[in-house]
Each structure stands twice: as C-alpha cells, then as structure tokens.
Design a protein around this motif. Structure first.
Motif, mmCIF file in Angstrom:
data_model
loop_
_atom_site.group_PDB
_atom_site.id
_atom_site.type_symbol
_atom_site.label_atom_id
_atom_site.label_comp_id
_atom_site.label_asym_id
_atom_site.label_seq_id
_atom_site.Cartn_x
_atom_site.Cartn_y
_atom_site.Cartn_z
ATOM 1 N N PHE A 61 0.710 -1.135 -0.163
ATOM 2 C CA PHE A 61 -0.052 0.225 -0.077
ATOM 3 C C PHE A 61 0.840 1.092 -0.170
ATOM 4 N N THR A 62 0.538 2.181 -0.484
ATOM 5 C CA THR A 62 1.043 3.529 -0.580
ATOM 6 C C THR A 62 0.076 4.717 -0.445
ATOM 7 N N ILE A 63 0.352 5.513 0.523
ATOM 8 C CA ILE A 63 -0.281 6.640 0.975
ATOM 9 C C ILE A 63 0.193 7.758 0.172
ATOM 10 N N SER A 64 -0.642 8.911 -0.023
ATOM 11 C CA SER A 64 -0.057 10.001 -0.645
ATOM 12 C C SER A 64 -1.084 11.343 -0.618
ATOM 13 N N ARG A 65 -0.469 12.273 -0.570
ATOM 14 C CA ARG A 65 -1.310 13.713 -0.687
ATOM 15 C C ARG A 65 -0.762 14.370 -1.564
ATOM 16 N N GLU A 66 -1.580 15.344 -2.167
ATOM 17 C CA GLU A 66 -0.921 16.058 -3.348
ATOM 18 C C GLU A 66 -1.077 17.650 -2.730
ATOM 19 N N GLY A 67 0.210 17.925 -2.661
ATOM 20 C CA GLY A 67 0.553 19.259 -2.116
ATOM 21 C C GLY A 67 -0.294 19.646 -0.704
ATOM 22 N N ALA A 68 -0.789 21.103 -0.569
ATOM 23 C CA ALA A 68 -1.239 21.325 0.696
ATOM 24 C C ALA A 68 -2.864 21.386 0.313
ATOM 25 N N LYS A 69 -3.154 20.038 0.157
ATOM 26 C CA LYS A 69 -4.599 20.056 -0.281
ATOM 27 C C LYS A 69 -5.247 19.101 0.839
ATOM 28 N N ASN A 70 -6.636 19.036 0.797
ATOM 29 C CA ASN A 70 -7.416 18.318 1.962
ATOM 30 C C ASN A 70 -7.791 17.267 1.467
ATOM 31 N N THR A 71 -6.978 16.335 0.673
ATOM 32 C CA THR A 71 -7.178 15.011 0.105
ATOM 33 C C THR A 71 -6.184 14.050 0.718
ATOM 34 N N VAL A 72 -6.371 12.925 0.673
ATOM 35 C CA VAL A 72 -5.410 11.765 0.767
ATOM 36 C C VAL A 72 -5.922 10.455 -0.202
ATOM 37 N N ASP A 73 -4.862 9.911 -0.666
ATOM 38 C CA ASP A 73 -5.299 8.845 -1.460
ATOM 39 C C ASP A 73 -4.599 7.411 -0.992
ATOM 40 N N LEU A 74 -4.962 6.320 -1.108
ATOM 41 C CA LEU A 74 -4.469 4.999 -0.537
ATOM 42 C C LEU A 74 -4.376 3.926 -1.739
ATOM 43 N N GLN A 75 -3.241 3.695 -2.372
ATOM 44 C CA GLN A 75 -2.875 3.079 -3.664
ATOM 45 C C GLN A 75 -2.648 1.612 -3.102
ATOM 46 N N MET A 76 -3.562 0.465 -3.124
ATOM 47 C CA MET A 76 -3.519 -0.568 -2.561
ATOM 48 C C MET A 76 -3.162 -1.619 -3.774
ATOM 49 N N ASN A 77 -1.994 -2.395 -3.636
ATOM 50 C CA ASN A 77 -1.600 -3.242 -4.783
ATOM 51 C C ASN A 77 -1.435 -4.645 -4.160
ATOM 52 N N SER A 78 -1.441 -5.503 -5.065
ATOM 53 C CA SER A 78 -1.309 -7.267 -4.403
ATOM 54 C C SER A 78 -2.237 -7.482 -3.368
ATOM 55 N N LEU A 79 -3.493 -6.818 -3.442
ATOM 56 C CA LEU A 79 -4.456 -7.224 -2.474
ATOM 57 C C LEU A 79 -4.683 -8.747 -2.180
ATOM 58 N N ILE A 80 -5.119 -9.115 -1.036
ATOM 59 C CA ILE A 80 -5.227 -10.309 -0.152
ATOM 60 C C ILE A 80 -6.421 -10.376 0.062
ATOM 61 N N PRO A 81 -7.298 -11.709 0.425
ATOM 62 C CA PRO A 81 -8.424 -11.746 0.816
ATOM 63 C C PRO A 81 -8.380 -11.070 2.484
ATOM 64 N N GLU A 82 -7.406 -11.145 3.067
ATOM 65 C CA GLU A 82 -7.310 -10.546 4.493
ATOM 66 C C GLU A 82 -7.415 -9.152 4.480
ATOM 67 N N ASP A 83 -7.385 -8.512 3.182
ATOM 68 C CA ASP A 83 -7.367 -6.813 3.129
ATOM 69 C C ASP A 83 -9.062 -6.477 3.161
ATOM 70 N N THR A 84 -9.812 -7.550 3.017
ATOM 71 C CA THR A 84 -11.323 -7.138 2.888
ATOM 72 C C THR A 84 -11.619 -6.407 4.483
ATOM 73 N N ALA A 85 -12.364 -5.325 4.140
ATOM 74 C CA ALA A 85 -12.734 -4.422 5.113
ATOM 75 C C ALA A 85 -13.477 -3.415 4.654
ATOM 76 N N VAL A 86 -14.116 -2.733 5.833
ATOM 77 C CA VAL A 86 -14.634 -1.364 5.456
ATOM 78 C C VAL A 86 -13.389 -0.322 5.747
ATOM 79 N N TYR A 87 -12.913 0.605 4.881
ATOM 80 C CA TYR A 87 -11.669 1.422 4.929
ATOM 81 C C TYR A 87 -12.270 2.596 5.339
ATOM 82 N N TYR A 88 -11.640 3.289 6.421
ATOM 83 C CA TYR A 88 -12.100 4.622 6.934
ATOM 84 C C TYR A 88 -11.060 5.753 6.709
#
Length: 121
Positions: free
Chosen positions: A68-95
C-alpha cells in the motif's frame, strides 16, 4: 461542518489493485495528519497508514508495508491510498481519518463514513 468522504472501494480479485481517495472539508486540513483505518467483520478497527500535511511523516501497518502507498497532493485536503497485491485478508470497510496531532497511538478526531473493499480469492 467537518466532512470526510471516501471513494474508490469495490470488489477485486486477489492480486489486484484499488485506489481509495478521501476529500476532507470544513477545516483547514492541509496541515493535519490524514490517514486510513480499516475494520473487518468481527474485528476491531485497525490502523493502516497515515501521512502528515507536508508528506514528510508517513507510517504503515506492518501488514500493508510494501503493498500500500499513501499520498497527498501538495497542501490539499485530500489523501489517497493505492493498494496493490491485494489479498483476501485486506477485505474490510476502510475509513479515512484526520487529526491535527494523532500521536503514536494514532488517535484521530475526524472520520469518514467508510468504503467497502472486498478481495475475492
């Protein structure tokens, strides 16, 4: 009124990828930490990753490091989470969460409503 809105969840096969996004409003979150947590059925909510407003302090749970990689773009009120190589154990509600100073215990004040991520085997 503070709002955090997540998007990007869905159903994906094991080995696949998803990208989650979160937009925060109602405060000047650009200097806040923003992070991601997840809660699987029957389990407690757990920390996934977070990043400070300057992109200089980043932390990941051991279970997602290297995938997983978390990122933000400059001084913005946003955040992304890039999730690669997902496995069944990653199944969840993400907050998405935001806080001025969450500390080493990852205590956050502001939360989104969550987005479902389901990884099929």
């Amino acid at each position: 009124q503070v709002q955090l809105v997540e998007s990007g969840g869905g159903l994906v096969q094991a080995g696949g990828s998803l990208r989650l996004s979160c937009v925060a409003s109602g405060r000047a979150f650009s200097t806040y930490f923003m992070g991601w947590f997840r809660q699987a059925p029957g389990k407690e909510r757990e920390f996934v990753a977070h990043i400070d407003g300057y992109g200089q302090t980043i932390a990941y749970a051991d279970s997602v490091k290297g995938r997983f990689t978390i990122s933000r773009e400059g001084a913005k009120n946003t955040v992304d989470l890039q999730m690669n190589s997902l496995i069944p154990e990653d199944t969840a509600v993400y907050y998405c969460a935001a806080d001025e100073a969450p500390g080493s215990d990852y205590v956050y004040d502001y939360w989104g409503q969550g987005t479902q991520v389901t990884v099929s085997s």
